[in-house]
Design an enzyme around this catalytic site. Sequence first.
Site, PDB file in Angstrom:
ATOM      1  N   LYS A  48      57.893  42.201  42.554  1.00  0.00           N
ATOM      2  CA  LYS A  48      56.846  41.577  41.726  1.00  0.00           C
ATOM      3  C   LYS A  48      57.477  40.646  40.691  1.00  0.00           C
ATOM      4  CE  LYS A  48      53.500  45.428  41.637  1.00  0.00           C
ATOM      5  NZ  LYS A  48      52.340  44.747  42.246  1.00  0.00           N
ATOM      6  N   ARG A  97      48.952  52.265  49.751  1.00  0.00           N
ATOM      7  CA  ARG A  97      48.204  52.657  50.952  1.00  0.00           C
ATOM      8  C   ARG A  97      49.074  53.444  51.920  1.00  0.00           C
ATOM      9  NH1 ARG A  97      46.657  46.547  52.144  1.00  0.00           N
ATOM     10  NH2 ARG A  97      46.831  46.574  49.884  1.00  0.00           N
TER      11      ARG A  97
HETATM   12  N1  BES Z   1      49.982  48.669  42.206  1.00  0.00           N
HETATM   13  C1  BES Z   1      49.592  47.445  42.795  1.00  0.00           C
HETATM   14  C2  BES Z   1      48.158  47.040  42.456  1.00  0.00           C
HETATM   15  C3  BES Z   1      47.857  46.779  41.017  1.00  0.00           C
HETATM   16  C4  BES Z   1      47.835  45.479  40.529  1.00  0.00           C
HETATM   17  C5  BES Z   1      47.479  47.796  40.190  1.00  0.00           C
HETATM   18  C6  BES Z   1      47.504  45.233  39.223  1.00  0.00           C
HETATM   19  C7  BES Z   1      47.160  47.548  38.867  1.00  0.00           C
HETATM   20  C8  BES Z   1      47.159  46.271  38.386  1.00  0.00           C
HETATM   21  C9  BES Z   1      49.695  47.526  44.314  1.00  0.00           C
HETATM   22  O1  BES Z   1      50.679  48.363  44.804  1.00  0.00           O
HETATM   23  C10 BES Z   1      49.991  46.151  44.825  1.00  0.00           C
HETATM   24  O2  BES Z   1      51.041  45.671  44.526  1.00  0.00           O
HETATM   25  N2  BES Z   1      49.058  45.579  45.578  1.00  0.00           N
HETATM   26  C11 BES Z   1      49.228  44.279  46.143  1.00  0.00           C
HETATM   27  C12 BES Z   1      48.793  44.358  47.577  1.00  0.00           C
HETATM   28  C13 BES Z   1      49.224  43.189  48.428  1.00  0.00           C
HETATM   29  C14 BES Z   1      50.731  43.130  48.536  1.00  0.00           C
HETATM   30  C15 BES Z   1      48.594  43.330  49.805  1.00  0.00           C
HETATM   31  C16 BES Z   1      48.355  43.304  45.349  1.00  0.00           C
HETATM   32  O3  BES Z   1      47.303  43.673  44.855  1.00  0.00           O
HETATM   33  O4  BES Z   1      48.779  42.163  45.213  1.00  0.00           O
HETATM   34 MN    MN Z   2      52.545  47.427  44.961  1.00  0.00          MN
END
Ligand code: BES
Ligand code: MN
Length: 488
Positions: free
Chosen positions: A266, A340
């Site tokens: 990230k 997931r």
């Molecule tokens: N933990 C994150 C989602 C999240 C984002 C929670 C902001 C709280 C605040 C999750 O694991 C994630 O990174 N999701 C990705 C999914 C994508 C890679 C398909 C996302 O939301 O970008």
């Molecule tokens: Mn994530």
Amino acid sequence: MLAIRLTAEPERLDTLILPVRPGAADDAWAESVPTAVALPDGIADEVAVLIPAARSRGRAGDVHTQVRPGGVPRRLLLLGIGGADEAAWRTSGAALVRAVKSETHVTIALPVGVAPAAVRGLIEGLLLGSYRFRLGAQTDPPTLTDVDLAVTDPEAYEQAVNVARITARMTRLARDLTNMPASVKNPRWFAGQVAEAVADLPGVTLRVREPAQLAAEGFGGILAVGGGSASGPRLVELDWHPADARTHVVLVGKGITFDTGGISIKPVPAMKLMRKDMAGAAAVVAATLGAAALGLPVRVTTLAPLAENMVSGAAFRPGDIVRHYGGLTSETTNSDAEGRLVLADALAYAVAELNPDLLVDLATLTGANAVALGTRTGALYSDNDQLAEDLLAAIRSAGESAWRMPLPTDYVEHLGSDLADLYSAPTQGGGSVLAALYLREFTGDLADRWLHIDMSAPSWCDRDDAELTRGATGWGVRGLLRWLAALD
Ligand code: BES
Ligand code: MN
Ligand code: ZN
């Protein structure tokens, strides 16, 4: 936590709180409310003068303070109670506790015949609005320790007080767990906190699976996500199983103790708050402990897959194929879609081994939750209308917010992979919806008894607001507890 006491004979009247409600006309000043216990001489007349002088309109959460040097009381506060329903009292309680945090003791003179639900709202507002997470010394520590609620018949409120206290205590526990820095909060620590809480609650059993056991039983999603961390993953399984239970609910919560994104790392702003990525696990654990503390006649088994999604030589890679509990496989093209993967194992395990009547998962699953619904509202998914309606109603009456989202059949094709059963991170958009559809694939015969909530957005807030305090909100605990209490 504040000590809150109901009494028919308030002793300490140093700081006295009097409720006021909106006047009959729209632009009228507030009106005083007849109180259950007698007030010191002259106070009623004084309030009649004070209301217009303070320009009080009696809206929920309005607080006006009058200092009376040498008098009894020495401080008089007018507390607006708005429509005087549970939600208004919750807001009032939270506003009040902020206004009096430098007192040590206050007495609230409640209205004649105040409803138990109102008292519940007030107590939850007091206990949640006064929450604070801080490691180390505080610069300006609050001094308030005691709140007396003056009513004619304290016994009539015993049940409401008990429910409010336990609801607030468990919401505060979820906030504590979620606020804790990830350097402390690794999977082993989280499981240890659950063990400590369970020790105080007879009737709850706890099983914690460590990596060797997870490998022996085939929890490939949890092991893949947790593989890059020096702190190995865990699967927490809690069980509250009262003898009179007719319904068996399984709750599942995402427990990523820190989400770097893994190899699909990230950017800095997106990673900053990723210690909160276990808020779903915190909520389901706290709700289960709450069900036990309340003695609710429903069996609740709770699964919290705990892992830290890190970057290292042992981390799983984009393109790896993960084999989940039960045998379904995922092609993992983005290691940031990790939640997931751990939930898939837990859901498949629940379906294969636990045979529940209802299956509910909570997860900080996608940033798309906030894109769709803003910062305070969870995205709720289910093919079961009754389940969705019941849980939505419980969430709303508890003071939380969620909105039902669709599970469109024609998006399912985006989950198809050439190499595995499923593609974990489709890029077609509608990220929260696609994540929900992915999870549904693991619910087998229970697909129509399953409900998922993406709670990424409401799990955190950036400023104090009514009963919410800056940081972790404990979202989901109140709604789940209310829903569990209403099941038969
Ligand atoms: N933990 C994150 C989602 C999240 C984002 C929670 C902001 C709280 C605040 C999750 O694991 C994630 O990174 N999701 C990705 C999914 C994508 C890679 C398909 C996302 O939301 O970008
Ligand atoms: Mn994530
Ligand atoms: Zn995550």
